[in-house]
Design a protein around this motif. Structure first.
Motif, PDB file in Angstrom:
ATOM      1  N   ASP A  32       0.852  -1.192   0.000  1.00  0.00           N
ATOM      2  CA  ASP A  32       0.000   0.000   0.000  1.00  0.00           C
ATOM      3  C   ASP A  32       0.892   1.248   0.000  1.00  0.00           C
ATOM      4  O   ASP A  32       1.980   1.256   0.581  1.00  0.00           O
ATOM      5  N   THR A  33       0.417   2.299  -0.645  1.00  0.00           N
ATOM      6  CA  THR A  33       1.194   3.520  -0.817  1.00  0.00           C
ATOM      7  C   THR A  33       0.743   4.606   0.155  1.00  0.00           C
ATOM      8  O   THR A  33      -0.445   4.863   0.315  1.00  0.00           O
ATOM      9  N   PHE A  34       1.726   5.245   0.779  1.00  0.00           N
ATOM     10  CA  PHE A  34       1.523   6.350   1.705  1.00  0.00           C
ATOM     11  C   PHE A  34       2.249   7.570   1.144  1.00  0.00           C
ATOM     12  O   PHE A  34       2.983   7.461   0.167  1.00  0.00           O
ATOM     13  N   VAL A  35       2.049   8.725   1.771  1.00  0.00           N
ATOM     14  CA  VAL A  35       2.715   9.952   1.333  1.00  0.00           C
ATOM     15  C   VAL A  35       3.524  10.493   2.511  1.00  0.00           C
ATOM     16  O   VAL A  35       3.037  10.545   3.642  1.00  0.00           O
ATOM     17  N   PHE A 114       0.803   9.925   5.345  1.00  0.00           N
ATOM     18  CA  PHE A 114      -0.603  10.118   4.996  1.00  0.00           C
ATOM     19  C   PHE A 114      -1.100   8.846   4.320  1.00  0.00           C
ATOM     20  O   PHE A 114      -0.483   8.356   3.358  1.00  0.00           O
ATOM     21  N   MET A 115      -2.215   8.302   4.805  1.00  0.00           N
ATOM     22  CA  MET A 115      -2.793   7.076   4.253  1.00  0.00           C
ATOM     23  C   MET A 115      -3.630   7.423   3.019  1.00  0.00           C
ATOM     24  O   MET A 115      -4.838   7.626   3.112  1.00  0.00           O
ATOM     25  N   GLU A 116      -2.965   7.471   1.913  1.00  0.00           N
ATOM     26  CA  GLU A 116      -3.609   7.847   0.656  1.00  0.00           C
ATOM     27  C   GLU A 116      -4.813   6.961   0.328  1.00  0.00           C
ATOM     28  O   GLU A 116      -5.827   7.437  -0.173  1.00  0.00           O
ATOM     29  N   SER A 117      -4.725   5.678   0.637  1.00  0.00           N
ATOM     30  CA  SER A 117      -5.801   4.747   0.272  1.00  0.00           C
ATOM     31  C   SER A 117      -6.958   4.742   1.273  1.00  0.00           C
ATOM     32  O   SER A 117      -7.997   4.145   1.007  1.00  0.00           O
ATOM     33  N   GLY A 118      -6.775   5.381   2.419  1.00  0.00           N
ATOM     34  CA  GLY A 118      -7.862   5.531   3.392  1.00  0.00           C
ATOM     35  C   GLY A 118      -8.254   4.258   4.129  1.00  0.00           C
ATOM     36  O   GLY A 118      -7.544   3.266   4.137  1.00  0.00           O
ATOM     37  N   TRP A 119      -9.412   4.330   4.749  1.00  0.00           N
ATOM     38  CA  TRP A 119      -9.943   3.259   5.601  1.00  0.00           C
ATOM     39  C   TRP A 119     -10.039   1.920   4.880  1.00  0.00           C
ATOM     40  O   TRP A 119      -9.805   0.879   5.465  1.00  0.00           O
ATOM     41  N   LYS A 120     -10.485   1.964   3.623  1.00  0.00           N
ATOM     42  CA  LYS A 120     -10.804   0.733   2.896  1.00  0.00           C
ATOM     43  C   LYS A 120      -9.719   0.312   1.914  1.00  0.00           C
ATOM     44  O   LYS A 120      -9.920  -0.591   1.104  1.00  0.00           O
ATOM     45  N   GLY A 121      -8.569   0.959   1.994  1.00  0.00           N
ATOM     46  CA  GLY A 121      -7.459   0.568   1.140  1.00  0.00           C
ATOM     47  C   GLY A 121      -6.826  -0.724   1.640  1.00  0.00           C
ATOM     48  O   GLY A 121      -7.268  -1.298   2.640  1.00  0.00           O
ATOM     49  N   PRO A 122      -5.775  -1.175   0.975  1.00  0.00           N
ATOM     50  CA  PRO A 122      -5.140  -2.446   1.356  1.00  0.00           C
ATOM     51  C   PRO A 122      -4.655  -2.490   2.807  1.00  0.00           C
ATOM     52  O   PRO A 122      -4.852  -3.490   3.490  1.00  0.00           O
ATOM     53  N   PHE A 123      -4.037  -1.409   3.289  1.00  0.00           N
ATOM     54  CA  PHE A 123      -3.552  -1.404   4.668  1.00  0.00           C
ATOM     55  C   PHE A 123      -4.729  -1.364   5.649  1.00  0.00           C
ATOM     56  O   PHE A 123      -4.791  -2.152   6.597  1.00  0.00           O
ATOM     57  N   GLY A 124      -5.668  -0.447   5.429  1.00  0.00           N
ATOM     58  CA  GLY A 124      -6.829  -0.323   6.306  1.00  0.00           C
ATOM     59  C   GLY A 124      -7.656  -1.595   6.360  1.00  0.00           C
ATOM     60  O   GLY A 124      -8.151  -1.988   7.422  1.00  0.00           O
ATOM     61  N   THR A 125      -7.782  -2.260   5.228  1.00  0.00           N
ATOM     62  CA  THR A 125      -8.521  -3.520   5.175  1.00  0.00           C
ATOM     63  C   THR A 125      -7.784  -4.601   5.952  1.00  0.00           C
ATOM     64  O   THR A 125      -8.391  -5.351   6.722  1.00  0.00           O
TER      65      THR A 125
END
Length: 161
Positions: A32-35, A114-125
């Protein structure tokens, strides 16, 4: 005990014993990509690699989150008690500007992404985000020692550190 109750009891024991928190991050979470604060993209794997050999406390938060902001004094106390630990803050703010202002406003010390992919992105999931703040502890070898805590003064965090 009747047959149905017995079967339910066996299922409950079986499933509760097998419900175990992961000790390693999934491939999807690692990719997963962050900033960064400088605006560069970085994978979660690269974040872990940058801090390899350190015990990590990961704090998933947002500056709009009342519980996150209210918990910051506990985080700062944890940082005072354990200065040898690396603190990684993963933000779920709505914008990068709000994220950066929140860091400054609440004087959050640590490593920020910064969690670019948000709550439902790969990391959040992977971490099953359902509430913030969310705290995790990763040991020096990169193993997840604590998968979920919602208070920075949780006894499980302190026992691991």
């Amino acid at each position: 005990m009747n047959k149905i109750n017995y079967i339910l009891l066996v299922c409950l024991v079986f499933f509760s014993c097998n419900a175990q928190d992961p000790t390693t991050f999934s491939k999807e979470a690692l990719n997963d990509t962050f900033v960064t604060l400088q605006g560069d993209e970085i994978t979660f794997n690269d974040i872990l690699e940058a801090h390899k050999g350190s015990t990590l406390v990961i704090d998933i938060w947002a500056s709009w989150c009342k519980d996150c902001v209210g918990g910051m004094p506990k985080v700062k106390e944890l940082q005072k008690e354990h200065p040898e630990v690396t603190y990684i803050f993963l933000s779920l703010d709505k914008t990068q500007d709000a994220w950066k202002k929140g860091i400054e406003k609440y004087e959050v010390e640590g490593n920020h992404y910064f969690m670019e992919s948000g709550w439902k992105g790969p990391f959040g999931t992977f971490v099953g985000l359902d509430w913030i703040p969310r705290y995790m502890v990763v040991d020096k070898e990169g193993q997840i020692k604590l998968f979920k805590a919602v208070e920075a003064d949780d006894a499980k965090i302190k026992n691991i550190l």
